[in-house]
Design a protein around this motif. Structure first.
Motif, PDB file in Angstrom:
ATOM      1  N   SER A  76      21.473  17.994 -34.029  1.00  0.00           N
ATOM      2  CA  SER A  76      20.822  17.894 -33.044  1.00  0.00           C
ATOM      3  C   SER A  76      21.434  17.024 -31.755  1.00  0.00           C
ATOM      4  O   SER A  76      20.891  17.076 -30.722  1.00  0.00           O
ATOM      5  CB  SER A  76      19.516  17.115 -33.508  1.00  0.00           C
ATOM      6  OG  SER A  76      19.956  15.721 -34.108  1.00  0.00           O
ATOM      7  N   ASP A 107      25.956  20.273 -28.315  1.00  0.00           N
ATOM      8  CA  ASP A 107      25.849  21.708 -27.606  1.00  0.00           C
ATOM      9  C   ASP A 107      26.534  22.761 -28.392  1.00  0.00           C
ATOM     10  O   ASP A 107      27.667  22.486 -28.926  1.00  0.00           O
ATOM     11  CB  ASP A 107      26.218  21.626 -26.318  1.00  0.00           C
ATOM     12  CG  ASP A 107      25.435  20.632 -25.361  1.00  0.00           C
ATOM     13  OD1 ASP A 107      24.169  19.982 -25.850  1.00  0.00           O
ATOM     14  OD2 ASP A 107      25.536  20.466 -24.277  1.00  0.00           O
ATOM     15  N   LYS A 121      18.206  26.414 -34.315  1.00  0.00           N
ATOM     16  CA  LYS A 121      16.997  25.810 -33.773  1.00  0.00           C
ATOM     17  C   LYS A 121      16.265  25.069 -34.690  1.00  0.00           C
ATOM     18  O   LYS A 121      15.773  23.955 -34.659  1.00  0.00           O
ATOM     19  CB  LYS A 121      16.154  26.689 -32.963  1.00  0.00           C
ATOM     20  CG  LYS A 121      16.749  27.048 -31.406  1.00  0.00           C
ATOM     21  CD  LYS A 121      15.837  27.630 -30.567  1.00  0.00           C
ATOM     22  CE  LYS A 121      16.367  27.842 -29.144  1.00  0.00           C
ATOM     23  NZ  LYS A 121      15.640  28.713 -28.305  1.00  0.00           N
ATOM     24  N   LYS A 155      19.292  22.130 -29.702  1.00  0.00           N
ATOM     25  CA  LYS A 155      18.581  22.277 -28.482  1.00  0.00           C
ATOM     26  C   LYS A 155      19.127  23.129 -27.511  1.00  0.00           C
ATOM     27  O   LYS A 155      18.695  24.020 -26.697  1.00  0.00           O
ATOM     28  CB  LYS A 155      18.142  20.848 -27.994  1.00  0.00           C
ATOM     29  CG  LYS A 155      17.165  20.446 -28.804  1.00  0.00           C
ATOM     30  CD  LYS A 155      16.777  18.958 -28.513  1.00  0.00           C
ATOM     31  CE  LYS A 155      16.137  18.034 -29.656  1.00  0.00           C
ATOM     32  NZ  LYS A 155      17.191  17.620 -30.381  1.00  0.00           N
ATOM     33  N   ASN A 156      20.546  22.923 -27.288  1.00  0.00           N
ATOM     34  CA  ASN A 156      21.315  23.656 -26.311  1.00  0.00           C
ATOM     35  C   ASN A 156      22.278  24.383 -26.779  1.00  0.00           C
ATOM     36  O   ASN A 156      23.182  24.032 -27.374  1.00  0.00           O
ATOM     37  CB  ASN A 156      22.086  22.397 -25.549  1.00  0.00           C
ATOM     38  CG  ASN A 156      22.152  22.712 -24.204  1.00  0.00           C
ATOM     39  OD1 ASN A 156      22.288  23.990 -23.629  1.00  0.00           O
ATOM     40  ND2 ASN A 156      22.246  21.673 -23.298  1.00  0.00           N
ATOM     41  N   ASP A 212      16.071  30.239 -23.230  1.00  0.00           N
ATOM     42  CA  ASP A 212      16.713  29.359 -22.898  1.00  0.00           C
ATOM     43  C   ASP A 212      18.350  29.404 -23.196  1.00  0.00           C
ATOM     44  O   ASP A 212      19.141  28.614 -22.689  1.00  0.00           O
ATOM     45  CB  ASP A 212      16.168  27.755 -23.661  1.00  0.00           C
ATOM     46  CG  ASP A 212      16.348  28.104 -25.193  1.00  0.00           C
ATOM     47  OD1 ASP A 212      15.647  29.345 -25.539  1.00  0.00           O
ATOM     48  OD2 ASP A 212      16.927  27.490 -25.754  1.00  0.00           O
TER      49      ASP A 212
END
Ligand SMILES: O=P(O)(O)OC[C@H]1O[C@H](OP(=O)(O)OP(=O)(O)O)[C@H](O)[C@@H]1O
Ligand SMILES: O=c1cc[nH]c(=O)[nH]1
Ligand SMILES: [Mg+2]
Length: 208
Positions: A122, A125, A147, A152-153, A175
């Protein structure tokens, strides 16, 4: 269709050599690694910088250095392995996670068989790497896994993409930015990218 095509002449030239069916595994591996490094240069364009003070042999000055954002690289086994070292040459501090997914040759659905990620998912990236984005099933399954574990990225880096795969990733993971060296024409009846470069895993590892 949301996709960034990296059309640098060096990448396009090397991609043409990869497409050639007469290119053998040794050259294929070397070219793929070189392209991965060139693509990573583009993917890391927006890495955050901060100011620091350095003393050169001549004077003190304010300079920019990376903030040290934590990065993770996730090759999709097997073929993604062929791009890892190229990416690590530019971002050597990145941690490497491995996701095993193969495509069932009959149904073309992704089959997951392995997942080993850095513990601090988490906080990182991620760049997911795989030379081929065909139906998009393998990439979507990998991004789903990341995910679920808290990522998240995420960016997706693939060498050659089919429009079908780009649409699928756009739809399921809007995203996630996709970077590719080429969006090819289409998929054939067996789910292979046309013109593509054949089976990337087999060409890297010399299997059939
Ligand atoms: O977008 P998709 O339709 O899912 O297809 C793309 C996937 O197919 C290939 O892997 P393959 O299943 O051949 O496994 P391998 O890398 O172990 O050979 C390729 O490396 C991608 O992972
Ligand atoms: O063209 C393709 C499609 C899926 N996987 C590959 O290796 N090549
Ligand atoms: Mg394969």
């Amino acid at each position: 269709m949301q996709v960034k095509v990296i059309d640098h002449p060096l990448i396009q030239h090397k991609l043409s050599l990869l497409r050639d069916k007469n290119t053998g595994s040794k050259d294929f591996r070397e070219l793929l690694e070189e392209i991965a490094m060139l693509m990573a240069y583009e993917l890391t364009r927006n890495l955050p910088l901060e100011e620091t003070e350095i003393e050169t042999p001549v004077a003190r000055c304010k300079c920019k250095v990376l903030t040290g954002k934590k990065l993770g690289v996730v090759p999709i086994l097997r073929a993604g392995l062929g791009m890892v070292n190229g990416v690590l040459r530019l971002i050597p501090a990145a941690k490497v996670g491995h996701v095993g997914v193969y495509r069932d040759p009959e149904t073309l659905s992704p089959v997951e068989y392995y997942c080993k990620l850095p513990t601090d998912v988490s906080e990182r990236d991620f760049i997911v790497i795989d030379p081929m984005l065909a139906t998009g099933g393998s990439s979507v399954a990998t991004i789903d896994m990341l995910k679920r574990k808290g990522a998240k990225n995420i960016k997706l880096m693939c060498l050659v993409a089919a429009p079908e795969g780009v649409h699928r990733v756009n739809e399921q993971h809007p995203d996630v930015e996709i970077y590719t060296a080429s969006v090819d024409e289409r998929l054939n009846d067996h789910g292979y990218i046309v013109p593509g470069l054949g089976d990337a895993g087999d060409r890297i590892f010399g299997t059939k």
